[in-house]
Enzyme design. Structure first.
Site, PDB file in Angstrom:
ATOM      1  N   GLU A  90       0.856  -1.057   0.037  1.00 28.93           N
ATOM      2  CA  GLU A  90      -0.147  -0.021  -0.047  1.00 28.93           C
ATOM      3  C   GLU A  90       0.661   1.291   0.057  1.00 28.93           C
ATOM      4  OE1 GLU A  90      -3.334   0.587   0.103  1.00 28.93           O
ATOM      5  OE2 GLU A  90      -3.486   2.553   1.044  1.00 28.93           O
ATOM      6  N   ASP A  91       1.973   1.368   0.954  1.00 29.35           N
ATOM      7  CA  ASP A  91       2.530   2.273   1.176  1.00 29.35           C
ATOM      8  C   ASP A  91       4.126   2.711   0.496  1.00 29.35           C
ATOM      9  OD1 ASP A  91       0.507   3.252   2.716  1.00 29.35           O
ATOM     10  OD2 ASP A  91       1.637   2.748   4.529  1.00 29.35           O
TER      11      ASP A  91
END
Ligand code: MN
Length: 730
Positions: A90-91
């Site tokens: 996600e990051d």
């Protein structure tokens, strides 16, 4: 991006060591240890230099989540790795393929699921009901994804203090609305309880602090009391040769608060601030159920039991697998106390939920209540209703239900949510039984199919071939299955009616020699009081309308017809005079908006309020901060919350005025008009009438304005709408 300081490194190392210590019971080989270490080093590298809002190194978050996964949820090595890696894709720049290459397909697919859930939750634009639907869909892939997500949410709730207020409200709403019910349904009691407690803390900080302070003030006294209450029990059970532990558990602030709300009583009137829990090691020779009842019977030798307060979750486990015997006894002070009796196995299921449940299930290999629920959700998922919010409401209904046991005439026990009716029961037996139900014999007495059932009822359904579902039925069912079946039936009927309607209409038009056109429908629909073609055909097919007067309608001149007639009436109550103003900080983000007190909770000056921007009208609906409807809305569409709204310190007077306008009719002119009046200007419309003929429209607006300045400014803005050429004061 800077790295971490030596001090950071020390904290990270220490927390990771704590995690490794907890992993002792799940790692069975060198490969297991290697995998967890590899996941940690990758996550640490990927989040390098990044910090959380609180200022601590980001990597501490995945470590904490992994720890919850191991210690509080009882999941295994792969889940622990997925927890460590849950924010990596996600990051950071790592991909699911990278994870798959390093950790294999299982871990990769869990990380993929977690990434999708995170992305869904981050979407600010789309409706969050749809988001939740996406989250629930992961249930059918790998349920561990949801369990890890709950761990993630739990850690975020534990560290919510460093978030800004509007984020706190959004996250808390999601937690109350979805994650706590999910934790409950998955049997993660301890986590569900903590999620609720933390939600309360951020939702109503003052109430929380007050109750907490009162709990602390009475703690010593209570502990002494518990000690005195359990002493005789300890002696009695030891004499009987039972191997057990006993403890007095103080209830959470949340459970006390919700009881105060439910019963409308002050803290001082709540007596069951604690429950006694007895956990026994079963002896191999007797069934656990019999041992529970044996302990109960020993307790009755010491204290007076309340026979109607026995909850037998041993004979009838809850749908989430929970088993225990709950009983209530008279305390020495004459007040009732709850005692929970569980075996060690039951206790593990109660605390760990799903994971423990699976462990024991493998030994027996039977389909149980939990599997049944999962099957229901999957079934519902395969038949989307088209409306995500409805769907969610249905699933939620099955998430949080407290259960009743209902018996068939043959004595078979079936479970239903509280509030279920005979009709729910009919649909649970079979869709055809539901669709043809006309009545029910409840405990041998004939009753309506709408009758609400009580736990223990015996029900037999009466059917008739000619009976069929009607739309009213939807108001009298509480289960997802019944609701879905009725909707499916009604849709099918409607579709048949539409088809019949089309054929009736086409035949008639052929008689007239007319080819149906859009213009024709513009004339017909209002004449038959229909808003669209489907409605028209469906009414025609079901003989609600007929075409006997169609020729006169076709001959009618369409000129001078009233196109729209709207009436807004805000003047009836005095509430609308209490103008709400924005704090100066928010002027930019809010702009000129209309504020409307919510009808559900009717806030009055002095109430704690929060705004919710209506996505359709753009109005800001002002709710009491603790309004349940607001919590629901915030959970579904948190992006529409408007914080920092205050009551005005003055009261404005408004006066009724009237303006008249004239212009060229065009598509969208009404919308523009409503937009200017209700959204751009803080003005209440009492009445708006628009007439249109020959391409010209004329309108009359009755409004409440505080002064002439506002009136002229309104007329100015209305005059600037494209197509309007004349605005005058009456
Ligand atoms: Mn996270």
């Amino acid at each position: 991006m800077a790295g971490y300081t030596a001090e950071d490194e020390q904290i990270i190392g220490q927390q990771f060591n704590d995690l490794l210590t907890s992993c002792n019971k799940i790692c069975h080989s060198e490969a297991d240890w290697e995998m967890i270490k590899k996941a940690f080093f990758l996550a640490k590298e990927a989040h390098k230099g990044v910090r959380r809002r609180s200022g601590e190194p980001y990597i501490l978050h995945p470590i904490a989540v992994a720890r919850i996964v191991v210690c509080e949820e009882g999941l295994g090595v792969k889940s622990t790795c997925a927890a460590l890696l849950h924010d990596v894709v996600e990051d950071t720049s790592y991909t699911v393929e990278d994870i798959e290459n390093l950790f294999g397909p299982k871990v990769a697919s869990m990380v993929d699921g977690l990434t999708k859930v995170a992305a869904a939750l981050n979407e600010d634009v789309s409706a969050q009901a749809e988001t939740f639907r996406k989250i629930l869909l992961t249930l059918s892939d790998d349920i561990r994804v949801i369990i890890i997500k709950i761990a993630d949410r739990l850690h975020n709730m534990r560290t919510l203090g460093s978030m800004p207020r509007h984020k706190q409200i959004k996250i808390t709403s999601e937690t109350m609305y979805l994650f706590a019910p999910l934790a409950y349904r998955l049997g993660l009691y301890a986590i569900k309880t903590e999620l609720e407690d933390l939600s309360l803390k951020y939702m109503y900080p003052e109430e929380y602090a007050t109750i907490q302070a009162k709990m602390e003030a009475t703690a010593t006294e209570r502990n002494e009391f518990i000690e005195r209450f359990i002493q005789p029990i300890k002696e009695k059970l030891s004499q009987a040769g039972i191997d057990f532990t006993i403890s007095g558990r103080v209830k959470t602030v949340y459970s006390i608060w919700s009881k105060m709300q439910r019963k409308q009583i002050p803290f001082e009137e709540i007596y069951d601030l604690f429950a006694i829990r007895i956990i026994f090691k079963p002896n191999e020779l007797t069934p656990e159920k019999a041992q529970c009842w044996h302990i109960y019977s020993l307790l009755t030798d010491i204290y007076t039991p309340k026979p109607d307060r026995i909850r037998d979750w041993v004979s009838f486990p809850k749908a989430n697998g929970y088993e225990a015997l709950h009983a209530t006894f008279m305390r020495p002070d004459g007040i009732w106390a709850e005692v929970q009796i569980r075996s060690e196995r039951m206790d593990e299921i109660a605390e760990r939920g799903f994971a423990a449940h699976w462990k024991y299930k493998q030994e027996h290999d039977t389909e149980d209540e939990f599997d049944k629920w999962l099957k229901d959700v999957r079934h519902a998922m395969s038949q989307p209703t088209g409306n995500a919010a409805d769907f969610l409401e249905n699933v939620k209904m099955t998430l949080y239900m407290t259960e009743m046991v209902i018996f068939t005439p043959k004595g078979e026990a079936r479970k239903f949510p509280v509030g279920a009716t005979a009709l729910d029961f009919a649909y649970d037996i079979h869709t055809n039984v539901g669709n043809t139900a006309i009545g029910a014999k409840i405990n041998h007495k004939i009753e309506s199919i709408y009758t609400k059932l009580n736990s223990g009822d015996q029900v037999q359904i009466l059917t008739a071939e000619t009976a069929h579902p009607t739309i009213e039925w939807l108001d009298h069912v509480a289960t997802m299955k019944a609701k879905q079946s009725i909707i499916t039936y009604l849709k099918r009927v409607r579709q048949n009616n539409i088809e019949r309607g089309i054929s009736i209409f086409d035949n008639r038009m052929r008689e007239f020699g007319i080819t149906p056109s859009a213009r024709l429908f513009r004339k017909l629909l209002p004449a038959y009081d229909c808003t669209n073609k489907d409605e028209f055909y469906s009414k025609l097919g079901s003989e609600i309308i007929n075409l006997s007067d169609i020729d006169s309608i076709l001959r009618q001149n369409s000129k001078n017809k009233v196109l729209k007639f709207w009436t807004f009436d805000f003047a009836s109550g005095s509430k609308s005079k209490d103008v709400i103003v924005k704090s100066s900080r928010d002027v930019e983000s809010i702009g000129e908006q209309k504020f409307v007190p919510a009808e559900c909770c009717n806030p009055i000056p002095g109430d704690n309020i929060t705004g919710y921007r209506d996505p359709i009208t753009g109005d800001i609906i002002v709710h009491k901060t603790d309004c349940e409807e607001l919590i629901r809305l915030a959970a579904q569409k948190g992006e529409n919350l408007v914080g920092n709204i205050k009551w005005a310190t003055y009261k404005a007077e408004s006066y009724l005025s009237e303006i008249r306008l004239r212009g060229l009719d065009r598509v969208g002119v009404l919308r523009d008009l409503a937009q200017v009046i209700t959204v751009e200007l803080d003005i209440n419309i009492r009445e708006l009438k628009i007439q249109s003929h020959d391409g010209i429209f004329e309108g009359k607006i009755s409004i409440y304005v505080p002064d002439t300045e506002s009136l002229y400014s309104l007329m100015d803005k209305v005059g600037k709408i494209k197509g309007i050429d004349k605005v005058e004061r009456v």
